[in-house]
Design an enzyme around this catalytic site. Structure first.
Site, PDB file in Angstrom:
ATOM      1  N   CYS A 178      -2.544  68.668 -20.217  1.00  0.00           N
ATOM      2  CA  CYS A 178      -1.209  68.217 -19.791  1.00  0.00           C
ATOM      3  C   CYS A 178      -0.529  67.395 -20.895  1.00  0.00           C
ATOM      4  CB  CYS A 178      -1.371  67.399 -18.510  1.00  0.00           C
ATOM      5  SG  CYS A 178       0.048  66.409 -18.038  1.00  0.00           S
TER       6      CYS A 178
ATOM      7  N   CYS B 147       0.719  63.916 -19.851  1.00  0.00           N
ATOM      8  CA  CYS B 147      -0.450  63.048 -19.625  1.00  0.00           C
ATOM      9  C   CYS B 147      -0.921  62.456 -20.949  1.00  0.00           C
ATOM     10  CB  CYS B 147      -1.596  63.836 -18.995  1.00  0.00           C
ATOM     11  SG  CYS B 147      -1.208  64.563 -17.390  1.00  0.00           S
TER      12      CYS B 147
END
Length: 105
Positions: free
Chosen positions: A30, A33
């Site tokens: 991600c 993230c």
């Protein structure tokens, strides 16, 4: 230092904690993230002793992610006394994270 939450330690380290706990639900693949990771690490240092800050990999602990209805990552959930205080979805900046933590102290 940030904590690593898993299916094995989640209940003990998050729900039974005597301090507020911020859980960053993330995945290694991600992008947002990864962008938020340094802010989470810094937060863990700043709130050491006052609160617990950690990460839970949704790919490794899917049952926990499912329990809390995590549909998008990153998702941050702040717990206090085993209850959800606040849930934030998406990339957050450090100021927002600090304000979130301060509400639980």
């Amino acid at each position: 230092m940030e904590m690593k939450f898993t299916g094995e330690n989640f209940d003990a380290e998050v729900l039974e904690a005597d301090k507020p706990v911020l859980v960053d639900f993330y995945a290694d693949w991600c992008g947002p993230c990864k962008m938020m990771a340094p802010a989470i690490e810094k937060l863990a240092e700043e709130y050491d002793g006052k609160a617990v800050v950690g990460k839970l990999n949704v790919d490794e602990s899917g049952e926990i992610a499912a329990r809390y209805g995590i549909m998008n990552i990153p998702t941050l959930i702040l717990f206090k006394n085993g209850e959800i205080v606040r849930k934030l979805v998406g990339l957050q900046n450090r100021d927002t994270l600090k304000k979130l933590m301060d509400t639980a102290l």
